[in-house]
Design an enzyme around this catalytic site. Structure first.
Site, PDB file in Angstrom:
ATOM      1  N   ASP A  59      -6.607 -28.825   3.750  1.00  0.00           N
ATOM      2  CA  ASP A  59      -7.075 -28.283   2.643  1.00  0.00           C
ATOM      3  C   ASP A  59      -5.861 -27.305   1.995  1.00  0.00           C
ATOM      4  O   ASP A  59      -4.865 -27.302   2.629  1.00  0.00           O
ATOM      5  CB  ASP A  59      -8.324 -27.513   2.690  1.00  0.00           C
ATOM      6  CG  ASP A  59      -8.086 -26.397   3.849  1.00  0.00           C
ATOM      7  OD1 ASP A  59      -7.030 -26.379   4.543  1.00  0.00           O
ATOM      8  OD2 ASP A  59      -8.987 -25.377   4.013  1.00  0.00           O
ATOM      9  N   PRO A  60      -6.002 -26.990   1.032  1.00  0.00           N
ATOM     10  CA  PRO A  60      -4.843 -26.349   0.215  1.00  0.00           C
ATOM     11  C   PRO A  60      -4.635 -25.086   0.992  1.00  0.00           C
ATOM     12  O   PRO A  60      -5.265 -24.415   1.711  1.00  0.00           O
ATOM     13  CB  PRO A  60      -5.337 -25.796  -1.203  1.00  0.00           C
ATOM     14  CG  PRO A  60      -6.646 -26.822  -1.527  1.00  0.00           C
ATOM     15  CD  PRO A  60      -7.166 -27.007  -0.069  1.00  0.00           C
TER      16      PRO A  60
END
Length: 216
Positions: A59-60
């Site tokens: 995920d970011p």
């Protein structure tokens, strides 16, 4: 095949309204990364018909001024994340080029799809947007690349990325697997794995232009 067709196919088979509603509320009431206009930047910068390589992230980044829609990449003046620093160290050891910018937009324009499996995150809360629907969407993206492209290199670092191998047709694509470049695992087999030269050797063997990994 273009991204618009891929997205249309995915959204006709899956209902993402609940995810859309959740994200609308999150972006209104919380600090969420990346900025809304950058959620799909990986697809904006790497046209479907140009994909040579897929590098899968999770995920970011969840800190300020980092995530901008490309896996592992951060904005030009942001502090280097440890995983990216290790990626660059392996790049230098592998093919001898030294990168100074933490921004990977040039890789994206070279045909490297920098794809996180979850495309948004709440500030300071890693994995906070897991299981809202992104995994279904990105699994379908991986499947579409496998189905409709030829001779793509899929770089799967770490166990979560390697769980996506089941969506990839290994008879017509190359999969490169190693431990994740994070400081916790880089010394357990990421360093020395030579993913960049292996990728380019494969692309050349299939008559494709190799990736320019070095800063131009």
């Amino acid at each position: 095949m273009k991204w618009s067709e891929v997205f249309h196919d995915i959204t006709t088979r899956h209902d993402f309204q609940a995810m859309h509603d959740f994200l609308e509320k999150e972006y209104t009431t919380q600090t969420v990364y990346p900025d809304k206009q950058n959620i799909y930047q990986a697809f904006d910068l790497t046209p479907f018909e140009d994909i040579k390589v897929v590098i899968l992230g999770q995920d970011p980044y969840h800190g300020p001024n980092q995530a901008h829609g490309l896996a592992f990449s951060v904005q030009p003046h942001a502090k280097f994340p440890p995983s990216l620093r290790n990626m660059y160290q392996e790049l230098e050891n592998d093919i001898g080029c030294h990168r100074t910018s933490p921004h990977l937009q040039d890789w994206a324009r070279e045909g490297v799809l920098l794809l996180n499996t979850v495309l948004t995150v709440r500030q300071g809360e890693a994995h906070s947007h897991r299981n809202i629907g992104w995994e279904t969407f990105t699994d379908e993206i991986i499947q579409a690349v496998s189905n409709y492209r030829e001779h793509v290199v899929f770089i799967l670092w770490g166990r979560p990325a390697q769980q996506k191998e089941r969506f990839i047709d290994t008879s017509k694509h190359l999969i490169i697997k190693s431990p994740h470049p994070s400081p916790l695992s880089a010394f357990r087999g990421f360093f020395g794995s030579k993913p960049y030269s292996t990728t380019n050797n494969y692309l050349k063997s299939k008559g494709k232009t190799p990736v320019q990994w070095c800063e131009s």
